[in-house]
Every structure is written in C-alpha cells, then in structure tokens.
Design an enzyme around this catalytic site. Sequence first.
Site, PDB file in Angstrom:
ATOM      1  N   ASP A  40      40.605  33.269  24.035  1.00 15.59           N
ATOM      2  CA  ASP A  40      39.293  32.619  24.067  1.00 15.59           C
ATOM      3  C   ASP A  40      39.050  32.050  25.470  1.00 15.59           C
ATOM      4  OD1 ASP A  40      37.188  30.717  23.804  1.00 15.59           O
ATOM      5  OD2 ASP A  40      37.672  30.418  21.690  1.00 15.59           O
ATOM      6  N   HIS A  59      36.367  34.258  21.418  1.00 13.56           N
ATOM      7  CA  HIS A  59      35.506  33.227  20.822  1.00 13.56           C
ATOM      8  C   HIS A  59      34.381  33.819  19.969  1.00 13.56           C
ATOM      9  CE1 HIS A  59      34.499  28.916  20.933  1.00 13.56           C
ATOM     10  NE2 HIS A  59      33.226  29.236  21.039  1.00 13.56           N
ATOM     11  N   SER A  83      33.265  26.421  16.968  1.00  7.84           N
ATOM     12  CA  SER A  83      32.987  25.891  18.303  1.00  7.84           C
ATOM     13  C   SER A  83      32.291  24.533  18.204  1.00  7.84           C
ATOM     14  CB  SER A  83      32.167  26.917  19.090  1.00  7.84           C
ATOM     15  OG  SER A  83      32.118  26.590  20.463  1.00  7.84           O
TER      16      SER A  83
END
Length: 285
Positions: A228, A263, A151
């Site tokens: 995600d 995620h 991320s």
Amino acid sequence: MKLELVSTTKCFEGEQRVYKHHSNILDCDMTFGVFLPPVAVEDKTQCPALYFLSGLTCTHENFVQKSGFQETAAKHGLIVVNPDTSPRGVDLPGQDDAYDFGSGAGFYVDATEAPWSKHYKMYSYVTQELPEVVNENFPTLPGKKGISGHSMGGHGALISALKNPGLYQSVSAFAPISNPSECPWGQKAFTGYLGANVENWKQWDATSLVSKYVSTPQELFIDQGSADNFLIGKQLLPEKLLAAAATNDHIQTIFKQREGYDHSYFYIATFIAEHIEYHAKLLKA
C-alpha cells in the site's frame, strides 16, 4: 423519516437498494446504499446490520459496485448499510478545491470550525441519525450492529466504536488511517474541521482513543496490504495503533498483513468475504 427509493437491483436473491433522505444533522440531502439479504426481503426476518464507511473521494457507489460483498452478506443474512463520505449539495467556499478535504472527505468527525460546522457532522450522522433511519425502515435486529470501513472510513469505523463502547458488536477496518494526528491527511483535515489545537484532535484519533480506552473489552480487526503506497508514505500508521493496543488490556487486536496488496478495491474485494464472515460470527453469537 421519509425515504426516497433511488434504485433497487436484485443481487444474490437479495436486493441492493439506494435511498435518498434529508439529514437533519447535516442539513442537506444524503444518499446511502442498503443491501437486504434474501431472508429480509422474502420473510422480513430481522437481521444484524453492518455499516461500511468508505474512504477519500468515494460516494456510496464505490463499495456497492466494486467490493463484491453482497454474495457473502446474502449467505449470512446481514443487512449492509453504506453512507456517503461527506455532506452533499451544500455551498461552502473551498469544498471542492482538494480531494482530501471538503467534498468526499468528511473524515467522520463533527466539525467545530466555521463554515464546516454547519454541515460537516459525519460522526453524528453515522452513529446516530443514519442508524435511526435504518432501524425505522428495515428489519434490523436490535442490539446487533457492526461497523467496518476503508482508509478514511477505517478511521471512521474505529473511532465510532472506541467512542461508543458496546454500540457495535464487531469492528473491522481495511487500511485505516490509524493515527490521523500524526499524518498529513489527518493533520490537514483536523486543522480545517477542528481547529489548530492539537489537544482537541485526540478525541478523534483512534490511536489516542485506544491508549485511553477503559470500558467494555473491544476487539479490533485491522487489515493492511504490504504494498500500500499510503502505508509506505506514512499516511496510515497502523503500527502506532497496534503499539497503543499492546499496552491496554481492554483492547484486543487481530492484525492481518496481506503481502503484495495495495490500497485499491481489488484488495478489498479479495478479503471482503473474510470480513463479512468475521462480522456475521460475532453478530449472530
């Protein structure tokens, strides 16, 4: 550089350690994890080093405790280093007001705006100071270094490699913030740390860096879960980076979309072994 050993735990015949040290670049004390594979612990054998950068709200602990990387790293003889995600123990107004800016959200840039510029220089810390500390204190193999992240940390891994051709022999990213200049997370962070001039953001944006990259050919391994929420919410924008890479012969990409994965660290834990093996193959070539 003096290190304070915070903890050491035997793991897959290696050792998962946590250290604290004073960072001159960040002007504060920092904590980082380092996994030493069995060959580094027992024989002091020099090993390649892989740096893993975590995402928003994380500390060094998330990757150490949730990803399960240690088994594969032990098998392939990789030293794995994972820093914190921002300066700690500093007193700046507003640093704890939001999850996506300030504490836990350094975005791996060197801030130019006051008051952040005094401490928030995570890019220089990750690419310069921390490797110097690691190389001085652990049996790393010179010239064999990889970088990965998740991320915000995926963004950090990509820009660290793209801004320093040849510094890393392997690069991968889980669900990276690929075009921060064009997403809410990045726009907020870049405005606060770098100022309102959008032109200044481009040197910290992986998509922009990919479009202009003209140095040593670089391969980027990008991993993305199809379910995600942040992909769906247009925070990550991997399609922008892939489109830029497709027009640049100096950049090669491996893109793997994982159907149904989100995620979270469940996603990372599922595919971390594949990433470790990818780095090991390149770092041991």
